[in-house]
Design an enzyme around this catalytic site. Structure first.
Site, PDB file in Angstrom:
ATOM      1  N   CYS A   1     -19.348 -18.113  21.825  1.00 25.51           N
ATOM      2  CA  CYS A   1     -19.022 -18.108  20.398  1.00 25.51           C
ATOM      3  C   CYS A   1     -19.663 -19.348  19.777  1.00 25.51           C
ATOM      4  O   CYS A   1     -20.591 -19.915  20.347  1.00 25.51           O
ATOM      5  CB  CYS A   1     -17.511 -18.029  20.158  1.00 25.51           C
ATOM      6  SG  CYS A   1     -16.544 -19.470  20.653  1.00 25.51           S
TER       7      CYS A   1
ATOM      8  N   ARG B   1     -12.725 -18.163  20.380  1.00 24.96           N
ATOM      9  CA  ARG B   1     -12.982 -16.806  20.870  1.00 24.96           C
ATOM     10  C   ARG B   1     -13.471 -16.759  22.312  1.00 24.96           C
ATOM     11  O   ARG B   1     -12.929 -16.014  23.134  1.00 24.96           O
ATOM     12  CB  ARG B   1     -13.991 -16.098  19.961  1.00 24.96           C
ATOM     13  CG  ARG B   1     -13.455 -15.886  18.555  1.00 24.96           C
ATOM     14  CD  ARG B   1     -14.534 -15.436  17.603  1.00 24.96           C
ATOM     15  NE  ARG B   1     -15.461 -16.537  17.326  1.00 24.96           N
ATOM     16  CZ  ARG B   1     -16.565 -16.435  16.604  1.00 24.96           C
ATOM     17  NH1 ARG B   1     -16.902 -15.259  16.094  1.00 24.96           N
ATOM     18  NH2 ARG B   1     -17.345 -17.471  16.382  1.00 24.96           N
TER      19      ARG B   1
ATOM     20  N   ASP C   1     -14.070 -15.086  13.515  1.00 22.82           N
ATOM     21  CA  ASP C   1     -13.696 -16.432  13.934  1.00 22.82           C
ATOM     22  C   ASP C   1     -12.327 -16.747  13.342  1.00 22.82           C
ATOM     23  O   ASP C   1     -12.179 -16.824  12.119  1.00 22.82           O
ATOM     24  CB  ASP C   1     -14.738 -17.444  13.456  1.00 22.82           C
ATOM     25  CG  ASP C   1     -14.532 -18.821  14.053  1.00 22.82           C
ATOM     26  OD1 ASP C   1     -13.424 -19.115  14.557  1.00 22.82           O
ATOM     27  OD2 ASP C   1     -15.487 -19.613  14.022  1.00 22.82           O
TER      28      ASP C   1
END
Length: 149
Positions: A8, A14, A122
């Site tokens: 990420c 994440r 996100d």
């Protein structure tokens, strides 16, 4: 051994969740899972407290992970590289040296939603529900990945 990398932006929200989820579903003797970020904002830091909390809620401990930056050498170390969103995907591809490197990079949600190129949002600037939603998306994708590996 199959080696999988989750990527990420900062490697604190994440991708640590994706790493922990997939690790919990595979045999550690046959599959190795790691994570990284395309940016170096949080190198050396543990995952975001909200990621740690949602993982704990589902019985996973990710608090010992530490953020690191994605590097070109990762193409040599890993068989599959999963990007969490389109920006991460493009940033990884910019570092690819050849078609073999490019073939390793995939959008993670294409596992559960083939050919849709959906992004894992996100959750960093959102509330706790964003982390819950991300966990569920990644859990579903990792179920598909587990069947493929």
């Amino acid at each position: 051994m199959k080696k999988v990398l989750m990527v990420c932006l900062g490697n604190i929200c994440r991708s640590p969740l994706a790493e922990g989820i997939l690790q919990s579903k595979v045999d550690a003797n046959t599959v190795s899972v790691d994570s990284a970020g395309t940016a170096a904002y949080h190198v050396g830091n543990k995952p975001d407290e909200r990621s740690i909390a949602v993982a704990k809620k589902y019985g996973l401990n990710i608090k010992n992970q530490r953020a690191r930056k994605f590097v070109v050498k990762d193409f040599d170390e890993f068989d599959i590289i999963y990007a969490m969103d389109e920006n991460n995907y493009q940033n990884i591809l910019m570092l690819a040296r050849n078609e073999e490197d490019e073939q390793k990079v995939k959008m993670i949600l294409n596992e559960s939603n083939p050919n849709k190129n959906l992004s894992v949002p996100d959750p960093y600037y959102g509330g706790n529900q964003g982390f819950e939603n991300v966990y569920k998306m990644l859990d579903e994708a990792c179920n598909f990945i587990t069947k493929k590996i």
